[in-house]
Scaffold this motif. Structure first.
Motif, mmCIF file in Angstrom:
data_model
loop_
_atom_site.group_PDB
_atom_site.id
_atom_site.type_symbol
_atom_site.label_atom_id
_atom_site.label_comp_id
_atom_site.label_asym_id
_atom_site.label_seq_id
_atom_site.Cartn_x
_atom_site.Cartn_y
_atom_site.Cartn_z
ATOM 1 N N GLU A 1 0.913 -1.150 0.019
ATOM 2 C CA GLU A 1 -0.163 0.071 0.222
ATOM 3 C C GLU A 1 0.800 1.134 -0.071
ATOM 4 N N SER A 2 1.931 1.266 0.742
ATOM 5 C CA SER A 2 2.997 2.477 0.697
ATOM 6 C C SER A 2 3.639 2.616 -0.675
ATOM 7 N N LEU A 3 3.989 1.745 -1.309
ATOM 8 C CA LEU A 3 4.527 1.743 -2.589
ATOM 9 C C LEU A 3 3.527 2.299 -3.690
ATOM 10 N N HIS A 4 2.245 1.585 -3.518
ATOM 11 C CA HIS A 4 1.131 2.309 -4.225
ATOM 12 C C HIS A 4 0.916 3.871 -4.120
ATOM 13 N N LYS A 5 0.940 4.286 -2.820
ATOM 14 C CA LYS A 5 0.831 5.449 -2.644
ATOM 15 C C LYS A 5 2.058 6.455 -3.270
ATOM 16 N N VAL A 6 3.235 5.733 -3.142
ATOM 17 C CA VAL A 6 4.582 6.385 -3.838
ATOM 18 C C VAL A 6 4.140 6.749 -5.328
ATOM 19 N N LEU A 7 3.588 5.729 -5.893
ATOM 20 C CA LEU A 7 3.212 5.716 -7.328
ATOM 21 C C LEU A 7 2.264 6.868 -7.637
ATOM 22 N N GLY A 8 1.659 7.388 -6.763
ATOM 23 C CA GLY A 8 0.690 8.392 -7.048
ATOM 24 C C GLY A 8 -0.887 7.935 -6.554
ATOM 25 N N GLY A 9 -1.315 6.706 -6.167
ATOM 26 C CA GLY A 9 -2.217 6.231 -5.502
ATOM 27 C C GLY A 9 -3.097 5.874 -6.808
ATOM 28 N N ASN A 10 -2.702 5.864 -8.069
ATOM 29 C CA ASN A 10 -3.525 5.733 -9.121
ATOM 30 C C ASN A 10 -4.115 4.205 -9.096
ATOM 31 N N THR B 1 -5.489 2.415 -11.507
ATOM 32 C CA THR B 1 -5.045 1.652 -12.633
ATOM 33 C C THR B 1 -3.873 0.889 -12.419
ATOM 34 N N LEU B 2 -2.984 1.282 -11.228
ATOM 35 C CA LEU B 2 -1.607 0.483 -11.201
ATOM 36 C C LEU B 2 -2.083 -0.515 -9.833
ATOM 37 N N ALA B 3 -1.318 -1.543 -10.185
ATOM 38 C CA ALA B 3 -1.338 -2.494 -8.878
ATOM 39 C C ALA B 3 0.186 -3.173 -8.537
ATOM 40 N N VAL B 4 0.534 -2.852 -7.456
ATOM 41 C CA VAL B 4 1.984 -3.194 -7.162
ATOM 42 C C VAL B 4 1.908 -4.587 -6.595
ATOM 43 N N ASN B 5 2.872 -5.541 -7.095
ATOM 44 C CA ASN B 5 2.893 -7.058 -7.024
ATOM 45 C C ASN B 5 4.274 -7.489 -6.432
ATOM 46 N N VAL C 1 13.717 -7.129 -1.957
ATOM 47 C CA VAL C 1 12.304 -7.352 -2.497
ATOM 48 C C VAL C 1 12.224 -6.840 -3.908
ATOM 49 N N VAL C 2 11.762 -7.920 -4.609
ATOM 50 C CA VAL C 2 11.535 -7.632 -5.990
ATOM 51 C C VAL C 2 10.034 -7.430 -6.343
ATOM 52 N N ILE C 3 9.645 -6.219 -6.851
ATOM 53 C CA ILE C 3 8.408 -6.107 -7.423
ATOM 54 C C ILE C 3 8.117 -5.898 -8.908
ATOM 55 N N TYR C 4 6.942 -5.759 -9.220
ATOM 56 C CA TYR C 4 6.491 -5.202 -10.332
ATOM 57 C C TYR C 4 5.086 -4.708 -10.563
ATOM 58 N N VAL C 5 4.902 -3.629 -11.311
ATOM 59 C CA VAL C 5 3.556 -3.060 -11.478
ATOM 60 C C VAL C 5 2.925 -3.248 -12.741
ATOM 61 N N VAL C 6 1.522 -3.837 -12.250
ATOM 62 C CA VAL C 6 0.617 -3.940 -13.282
ATOM 63 C C VAL C 6 -0.365 -2.804 -13.819
ATOM 64 N N GLU C 7 -0.398 -2.461 -14.937
ATOM 65 C CA GLU C 7 -1.327 -1.169 -15.443
ATOM 66 C C GLU C 7 -2.337 -1.650 -16.118
ATOM 67 N N ARG C 8 -3.546 -1.512 -15.460
ATOM 68 C CA ARG C 8 -4.782 -2.023 -16.233
ATOM 69 C C ARG C 8 -5.369 -0.788 -17.174
ATOM 70 N N SER C 9 -5.717 -1.039 -18.282
ATOM 71 C CA SER C 9 -6.175 0.128 -19.266
ATOM 72 C C SER C 9 -7.866 -0.031 -18.971
ATOM 73 N N PRO C 10 -8.560 0.934 -19.437
ATOM 74 C CA PRO C 10 -10.081 0.974 -19.354
ATOM 75 C C PRO C 10 -10.550 -0.203 -20.026
ATOM 76 N N ASN C 11 -9.872 -0.535 -21.325
ATOM 77 C CA ASN C 11 -10.629 -1.592 -21.911
ATOM 78 C C ASN C 11 -10.519 -3.009 -21.509
ATOM 79 N N ARG D 1 -0.825 -4.920 -18.742
ATOM 80 C CA ARG D 1 0.291 -4.950 -19.084
ATOM 81 C C ARG D 1 1.333 -4.506 -17.730
ATOM 82 N N ARG D 2 2.578 -5.068 -17.844
ATOM 83 C CA ARG D 2 3.345 -4.741 -16.776
ATOM 84 C C ARG D 2 4.175 -3.663 -17.213
ATOM 85 N N VAL D 3 4.354 -2.608 -16.196
ATOM 86 C CA VAL D 3 5.183 -1.326 -16.686
ATOM 87 C C VAL D 3 6.798 -1.878 -16.858
#
Length: 510
Positions: free
Chosen positions: A214-223, A225-229, A243-253, A257-259
């Motif tokens: 949740e903290s990393l999600h806030k660092v990314l702006g709290g968008n 459409t973004l999910a931290v894994n 800690v190895v992370i990746y961020v998934v971006e979900r589009s409106p359609n 995809r992964r950032v």
């Protein structure tokens, strides 16, 4: 009487000699700018007749308060040798840069030291023939410069009119360097894997993993459409955690995809974002992407700063696996200690995994033994049920065939059974072998106390057949004994009758 090779700028040699307090060794590379710091290798601004030793009449050597430079930056041995001759870090600032270059830059080429010919000439002059003092003290200064060059810190003074040479751990004469090997990552940039090193223990990270996400999600702006894994968590030495992370971006359609890793890493390297990550305990961030063939070729063709090309070529030849490993320089004791700690940590993890595998193997062996015993038990049970079923079928067939004449196939089967029975009862066939086995069993029982270590086991089916055969033999003997007894009774009756009839006949004829 101070041992200062030249007074600070703007101060005469006599003033420097009188202002320098007598004391111990100062710190190598400490940022000391106070006038009169003894044994400082600053070249004087004025080259008067007073000389560099605080006056022409000063002929002695006096150790001043420090070996630090009068105008130097922090390029020495940390703050060591300052009070009580305590050694500090070996070129701390440069070592941290080198470590970040090795870890965070994905084996990027370290910053090359100046390779101009005049720089090499100045270095050679400082190490072999300095002309700073013009007497036998230049030989002592040359040895001191050699010691600094071997150590990889300090400044080498060799001429009054030329700036001193900076000795870093990247210089070719530094002895505290070697070449090691690191594993190349095989992840694509599209995988979006970014490594964050936290200054926390693994248990703390795992217990607060949800809060960390949740903290990393806030660092990314709290968008939204973004999910931290979190891809993985691994323990590092000195109570640090990777800690190895990746961020998934979900589009409106509806697609996702992964950032890319480079995009996410560039976002984390922004000044304000980096400050927020530091507040979370992040000490280092890096991408985990594979090197392109061009990057690998460039890294292998260009030796790092201060590494002998011959040693670099030999390191490439000695690479145990050129497809997975890449040579990297190890400069200074800190880098060597870091790699040693990482190796110990990985050894512990491997040992832990081996212990888990050993426990799993032991459990599987126990399960296998239990399963084999159950299989043998079920086989015996199946055999018993088969025999019972066969007996039931025999009785049912007998009842069904009662009252009918024996058919041809039944007569043929009876003949075969009689033949088998005669073969079983033949003295030279199975019956003789069975008697031999029984005698051997008796002998084994007799000598069992002597050879107790030998054990023989008979199959249950064979034992049951032996018992059945012995039972038949016993029944046959009992039947034979009963016949003999009947015959004896008959013989006794005959004898008794004969004994009674003989006197009667004698009386008649008398």
């Amino acid at each position: 009487m101070a041992f200062n090779f030249g007074a600070p700028s703007g101060t005469s040699g006599t003033a420097a000699a009188t202002a320098a307090p007598a004391g111990g060794f100062g710190g190598f590379g400490t940022t000391s700018t106070a006038a009169g710091s003894a044994f400082s290798f600053s070249a004087p601004a004025n080259t008067g007749t007073t000389g560099l030793f605080g006056g022409t009449q000063n002929k002695g050597f006096g150790f001043g308060t420090g070996f630090g430079t009068a105008t130097g930056s922090s390029t020495g041995l940390g703050t060591g040798l300052g009070t009580g001759l305590g050694f500090g870090g070996f070129n701390t600032q440069q070592q941290q840069q080198q470590q970040q270059t090795t870890l965070g830059g994905l084996f990027s080429q370290p910053t090359q030291a100046p390779t101009q010919s005049n720089q090499l000439i100045h270095t050679a002059s400082a190490l072999s023939a300095p002309t700073l003092l013009g007497d036998e003290r230049d030989a002592i200064l040359a040895k001191w410069n050699q010691l600094q060059a071997f150590w990889g810190t300090g400044k080498g003074y060799f001429n009054n009119n030329i700036a001193p040479v900076e000795f870093t751990q990247e210089n070719p004469f530094c002895r505290f360097k070697a070449v090691g090997y690191s594993c190349m990552p095989n992840n694509k940039d599209e995988d979006g894997l970014v490594v964050l090193v936290f200054n926390k223990k693994e248990t703390d990270i795992r217990s607060q993993q949800q809060q960390l996400v949740e903290s990393l999600h806030k660092v990314l702006g709290g968008n939204q459409t973004l999910a931290v894994n979190v891809e993985g968590i691994k323990t590092l030495p000195d109570d640090q955690t990777e800690v190895v992370i990746y961020v998934v971006e979900r589009s409106p359609n509806g697609t996702s995809r992964r950032v890319p890793a480079t995009t996410l890493y560039a976002h984390f390297e922004q000044a304000n974002i980096k400050t927020q990550l530091q507040q979370l305990g992040v000490t280092l961030s890096m991408t985990r992407t594979e090197l392109s063939p061009a990057q690998i070729k460039q890294h292998l063709q260009n030796p790092p700063a201060g590494v002998d090309p011959i040693i670099w070529e030999q390191a490439k030849v000695d690479n145990p696996d050129s497809e997975k490993l890449i040579p990297v320089p190890m400069v200074g004791f800190k880098e060597l200690l870091r790699r040693l700690k990482v190796q110990d940590q990985m050894t512990k993890q491997h040992q832990t995994r081996l212990d888990i595998i050993s426990e799993d193997i032991s459990e599987l062996q126990k399960n296998q033994t239990t399963t084999m015993a159950k299989i043998a038990q079920y086989k015996r049970k199946l055999m018993d049920l088969s025999h019972r079923t066969l007996q039931v079928l025999i009785k049912q067939e007998i009842q069904r065939k009662s009252g009918y004449a024996i058919q041809a196939d039944e007569e043929q089967l009876r003949v075969q059974l009689d033949t088998i029975q005669s073969e079983l009862n033949a003295p030279t066939q199975f019956k003789g072998r069975l008697n031999e086995l029984m005698s051997q069993i008796r002998m084994q029982n007799h000598f069992g106390a002597v050879r107790s270590e030998e054990r023989y086991y008979i199959d249950a089916d064979l034992l049951r057949e032996i018992k059945q055969h012995l039972k038949q033999q016993q029944e046959g003997l009992s039947h034979l004994i009963s016949i003999i007894k009947d015959d004896l009774e008959d013989i006794k009756l005959v004898e008794h009758g004969l004994n009674e009839t003989i006197p009667i006949r004698g009386g008649v004829f008398s």
